[in-house]
Motif scaffolding. Structure first.
Motif, PDB file in Angstrom:
ATOM      1  N   ALA A  17       0.954  -1.289   0.117  1.00 56.05           N
ATOM      2  CA  ALA A  17       0.029   0.039  -0.011  1.00 56.05           C
ATOM      3  C   ALA A  17       0.992   1.323  -0.059  1.00 56.05           C
ATOM      4  N   PRO A  18       0.503   2.223  -0.662  1.00 55.89           N
ATOM      5  CA  PRO A  18       1.221   3.483  -0.861  1.00 55.89           C
ATOM      6  C   PRO A  18       1.110   4.439   0.348  1.00 55.89           C
ATOM      7  N   PHE A  19       1.157   4.004   1.643  1.00 54.72           N
ATOM      8  CA  PHE A  19       0.955   4.906   2.545  1.00 54.72           C
ATOM      9  C   PHE A  19       1.353   3.820   3.832  1.00 54.72           C
ATOM     10  N   THR A  20       2.064   4.689   4.992  1.00 51.90           N
ATOM     11  CA  THR A  20       2.207   4.030   6.341  1.00 51.90           C
ATOM     12  C   THR A  20       1.339   4.099   7.237  1.00 51.90           C
ATOM     13  N   VAL A  21       1.270   3.430   8.159  1.00 52.84           N
ATOM     14  CA  VAL A  21      -0.070   3.581   9.262  1.00 52.84           C
ATOM     15  C   VAL A  21       0.703   3.221  10.374  1.00 52.84           C
ATOM     16  N   THR A  22       0.294   4.623  11.262  1.00 53.58           N
ATOM     17  CA  THR A  22       0.829   4.671  12.764  1.00 53.58           C
ATOM     18  C   THR A  22      -0.161   4.726  13.805  1.00 53.58           C
ATOM     19  N   PRO A  23      -0.240   3.823  14.609  1.00 53.21           N
ATOM     20  CA  PRO A  23      -1.124   4.137  15.710  1.00 53.21           C
ATOM     21  C   PRO A  23      -0.970   5.370  16.649  1.00 53.21           C
ATOM     22  N   THR A  24      -2.206   6.056  16.896  1.00 53.88           N
ATOM     23  CA  THR A  24      -1.818   7.016  17.964  1.00 53.88           C
ATOM     24  C   THR A  24      -3.183   7.468  18.640  1.00 53.88           C
ATOM     25  N   GLY A  25      -3.627   8.853  19.103  1.00 49.86           N
ATOM     26  CA  GLY A  25      -4.362   9.225  19.576  1.00 49.86           C
ATOM     27  C   GLY A  25      -4.318   9.009  21.389  1.00 49.86           C
ATOM     28  N   LYS A  26      -5.235   9.636  22.033  1.00 46.42           N
ATOM     29  CA  LYS A  26      -5.212   9.487  23.512  1.00 46.42           C
ATOM     30  C   LYS A  26      -5.118   8.392  24.002  1.00 46.42           C
ATOM     31  N   SER A  27      -5.766   7.429  23.612  1.00 45.78           N
ATOM     32  CA  SER A  27      -6.138   5.893  24.416  1.00 45.78           C
ATOM     33  C   SER A  27      -4.739   5.142  24.124  1.00 45.78           C
ATOM     34  N   TRP A  28      -4.067   5.417  22.814  1.00 50.57           N
ATOM     35  CA  TRP A  28      -3.228   4.529  22.535  1.00 50.57           C
ATOM     36  C   TRP A  28      -1.833   5.314  23.285  1.00 50.57           C
ATOM     37  N   LEU A  29      -1.885   6.542  23.159  1.00 48.51           N
ATOM     38  CA  LEU A  29      -1.070   7.339  24.126  1.00 48.51           C
ATOM     39  C   LEU A  29      -0.707   6.815  25.728  1.00 48.51           C
ATOM     40  N   ALA A  30      -2.152   6.778  25.956  1.00 49.98           N
ATOM     41  CA  ALA A  30      -1.984   6.294  27.461  1.00 49.98           C
ATOM     42  C   ALA A  30      -1.423   5.016  27.638  1.00 49.98           C
ATOM     43  N   LYS A  31      -1.803   4.101  26.690  1.00 56.01           N
ATOM     44  CA  LYS A  31      -1.253   2.629  26.623  1.00 56.01           C
ATOM     45  C   LYS A  31       0.125   2.576  26.553  1.00 56.01           C
ATOM     46  N   LYS A  32       0.750   3.371  25.707  1.00 51.75           N
ATOM     47  CA  LYS A  32       2.133   3.504  25.744  1.00 51.75           C
ATOM     48  C   LYS A  32       2.993   4.095  27.082  1.00 51.75           C
ATOM     49  N   SER A  33       2.167   4.991  27.512  1.00 49.99           N
ATOM     50  CA  SER A  33       2.660   5.502  28.801  1.00 49.99           C
ATOM     51  C   SER A  33       2.599   4.444  29.908  1.00 49.99           C
ATOM     52  N   LEU A  34       1.603   3.662  30.195  1.00 55.58           N
ATOM     53  CA  LEU A  34       1.545   2.764  30.975  1.00 55.58           C
ATOM     54  C   LEU A  34       2.773   1.888  30.852  1.00 55.58           C
TER      55      LEU A  34
END
Length: 760
Positions: free
Chosen positions: A568-585
């Motif tokens: 696919a001619p695009f990259t995908v990166t997860p983000t958003g407040k919920s994901w950021l909280a998950k990564k912080s935890l």
């Protein structure tokens, strides 16, 4: 040292007046301390106390860039309601009037209703006859602003940026609720108000309520027990008065430093009271013991200070180290909790060694006695019985300890990392109910955001994006997926030359649709929400069919990454407040090994220095890991998740557990120097400090237990795990530590003797 303290006590009254004046001054600021429960503070190196602002995690960088391109939804309120027909002229007219009243509230920037969505659909070219079927079937509107039957809708209100602060947000929320209540009666419906601002507001309300509710309960219980233990006015009120002054100093200092109270630091006042009071108990117990041996009151106070100042410093310092180790995490609010707690505990210590001897020097000698039943429970006879158990049945004690550790070892692997926005709020709470209603009637307002980078002006990119969105909808927990391909298809459906929901078939057709969308929807903010101005970045929003906690969120993100076509001619990166909280935890959990390790190392070195032997320091740490293991095992068996509310207990438990160990070893060193017989020294040590150890632990356990009636889960779990920790630590110090001292017979020296060996 006795002479030094006796000289210092000659100016005790002046000293007391200075402390009183300083306390009055700080109390003026303490009542003005601010509260800030902004959930943004959970994420983050930026804003952390020891992390440079330029050092951001990759997830935080991605989130900031994402919100800069597409906007933020942190300040959005969602008011859901049910009527017979949201598309009826009467309902729409009433919603227009309601929206006008909401826009008139100072602090509300924009308001979007189903009527605004209908206007946007008309702008695209849909006729009135088509709008109902289009909106109840389109992935853009269905589940976002209206349900599939046209009975449930949601009003979305965007608050102004200043509403991040509680003082500005509270009147705005009150005004919004008042309007919704009045208009809900007119519409003959009930509004369910949800959104991150409501969660932050509820966290503040619940913690303030618990603070006002449980501090008086704790103090009442403490007063009763202190009265039973000391049986005199000074012994009853002095320990509590001292730690309350410490709380005033801590809150006043926070206000002067401009540091607001966060969701974690709200429990610090209770912690200071519960932890700090034990130093006063040990000092008063020693003072009563010295009164029978010293010629006068001042001499007894001075001798008490000689014996207890260093021991109490060590207990406070090691507890503070346990809290302070939390600054090694990469989350600002956890760092702040650790630092504020450490400073508060050391302030309580400073005040204890300043206030207690000054007061004792200026009041008649304590002549109270212990209550008969209480004395029977923890009398000298009881402590001798414990010593006999240690002496005669060491194998049984070791076997029981091994069995407990084995049981904990089976429970620890059952601990799961998990968190959600509503994890600490009771399911019967109004805010919880509102979010639950929206999730079941429409879809979750907590989304999984995907940031896509590519050239979205090209038709092949849009085709790949549409295929990707289709695959995303194959995940059972995905309720809806909204992306730019959906907007393009809706525009094609409204186009009078097409009238079909499909993608453009030529690049020229796509260019024309992009032009139409920018001309018609550009002012509404819909285009910016899903596509950057240069068409280099796009956004896909996933709304779950159920509330996603950390585990489910991670699985949905993993699915989203797995179904992307590598070509696919695009990259995908997860983000958003919920994901950021998950990564912080994740970051906090991974750093906890380091924080506990650093705390253990520092405490071990302090113990080795204090008792003049590295071997003694290591032996002393063995029973102090027992509470950590038991607490972790209990979390596994009770299915208590590892999250921001419970993660801090491990560093804290080590600092709390070591307190009684220090008092025990300090007395043991005195007794072993009097007579170098380890068994007899254990007997005399337990007779001397066993009673205040048990009593201070009872105070700690009851202090933690007082908050177990809270339905605010953060407070409840901290009380439960804290109580288990200090009780298990007492058992370790009464039984396990004496066995280790008898078996290994370490040399216990003073620091002066320790350094004298090296000079020789």
């Amino acid at each position: 040292m006795d002479a030094f303290f006796e000289r210092a006590l000659r100016r005790s009254k002046i000293h007391l007046l200075l402390l009183a004046a300083l306390t009055v001054g700080l109390s003026h600021f303490a009542v003005r301390v601010d509260f800030d429960f902004t959930l943004e503070r959970l994420f983050a190196p930026e804003g952390g106390l020891f992390t440079p602002p330029t050092r951001s995690t990759e997830a935080l960088d991605t989130y900031r860039a994402f919100t800069a391109r597409h906007g933020k939804n942190d300040l959005m309120l969602y008011a859901a309601f049910r009527v017979d027909d949201v598309f009826s002229p009467d309902t729409r007219e009433k919603l227009r009037a309601l929206a006008a009243r909401l826009r008139a509230i100072d602090g509300v920037e924009t308001v979007i209703t189903i009527d605004d969505a209908i206007s946007a659909a008309r702008t695209l070219g849909f006729s009135d006859e088509e709008i109902r079927s289009e909106m109840t079937s389109s992935p853009i509107f269905r589940g976002t602003i209206v349900d599939g039957r046209g009975e449930v809708s949601v009003i979305i209100a965007q608050l102004s940026p200043q509403c991040v602060n509680q003082k500005e947000r509270e009147p705005v929320l009150a005004a919004v609720r008042e309007v919704l209540q009045r208009d809900g009666d007119a519409l003959r419906t009930r509004f369910y108000l949800a959104g991150i601002p409501t969660i932050e507001h509820e966290y503040i309300r619940l913690t303030q309520r618990d603070l006002l509710k449980f501090m008086p309960i704790s103090m009442g219980v403490f007063l009763l027990l202190l009265a039973l233990y000391f049986r005199n006015v000074v012994g009853t009120f002095l320990p509590l008065a001292t730690v309350l002054v410490g709380v005033i100093w801590m809150l006043g200092g926070m206000a002067l430093a401009g540091r607001p109270v966060s969701v974690l630091t709200t429990i610090v006042p209770n912690l200071i009271i519960v932890i700090g009071i034990s130093d006063s108990v040990h000092m008063l117990s020693r003072y009563q013991e010295d009164l029978a041996r010293r010629p006068d009151r001042r001499s007894a106070v001075a001798h008490m200070m000689t014996r207890m100042t260093w021991a109490c410093f060590l207990t406070s310092f090691t507890t503070a180290v346990g809290f302070a180790s939390l600054i090694l995490t990469n989350v600002a609010v956890v760092q702040e909790f650790g630092l504020v707690s450490a400073i508060g505990i050391m302030l309580a210590y400073v005040l204890t060694i300043q206030v207690v001897p000054v007061v004792l020097d200026n009041v008649p000698p304590l002549r109270g006695r212990f209550a008969d039943e209480f004395a029977q429970l923890i009398s000298t006879r009881s402590m001798r019985a414990v010593a006999r158990w240690v002496h005669r049945r060491p194998g049984l004690i070791v076997a029981a300890t091994a069995a407990i550790l084995t049981g904990a070892a089976f429970g620890i692997p059952r601990i799961e990392e998990n968190s959600s926005w509503l994890q600490d709020i009771d399911s019967q709470n109004e805010v919880y109910v509102a979010h639950d209603y929206i999730e079941h009637s429409l879809s979750s307002i907590f989304t999984v955001e995907l940031s896509l980078a590519g050239d979205f002006r090209r038709l092949e990119t849009i085709e790949a994006l549409d295929a990707y969105e289709t695959r995303l909808r194959g995940e059972p927990r995905v309720g809806s997926v909204v992306g730019w391909a959906d907007v393009v298809k809706e525009a094609m459906r409204a186009d009078p030359f097409v009238r079909e929901r499909r993608l453009p078939r030529t690049q020229a057709e796509l260019d024309r649709i992009h032009g139409v969308l920018k001309a018609t929807l550009g002012k509404t903010g819909i285009t910016r929400a899903l596509m950057s101005e240069d068409f280099a970045y796009s956004r896909v929003t996933i709304r779950a069919s159920e509330r996603l906690e950390a585990r489910g969120l991670e699985e949905v993100v993993a699915y989203a990454e797995s179904v992307r076509d590598p070509a696919a001619p695009f990259t995908v990166t997860p983000t958003g407040k919920s994901w950021l909280a998950k990564k912080s935890l994740d970051g906090v959990i991974h750093s906890m090994i380091a924080t506990v390790g650093v705390a253990a190392l520092v405490i071990s070195l302090v113990m080795a220095f204090t008792f003049g032997s590295i071997r003694t320091g290591l032996i002393a740490m063995i029973p102090n890991f027992l509470p950590m293991a038991v607490t972790a095992g209990l979390m596994g068996y009770l299915d208590i998740d590892l999250n921001f509310s419970t993660i801090t207990v491990f560093s804290v438990s080590l600092g709390l557990a070591v307190d009684n160990t220090i008092h025990f070893l300090s007395r043991y060193r005195i007794e072993i120097h009097r007579e170098p017989d380890h068994v007899k020294a254990i007997y005399r040590t337990l007779e001397g400090v066993g009673r205040p150890m048990v009593f201070s632990t009872i105070l700690l356990v009851l202090g933690f237990s007082a908050i177990l009636t809270s339905n605010f889960k953060f407070t409840f779990y901290f009380g439960l795990l804290g109580g288990v920790t200090v009780f298990t630590a007492l058992l370790g110090d009464l039984f396990v530590l004496p066995v280790l001292l008898i078996w290994f017979r370490p040399t216990v020296r003073t620091p002066r003797e320790f350094f004298a060996r090296f000079r020789r």
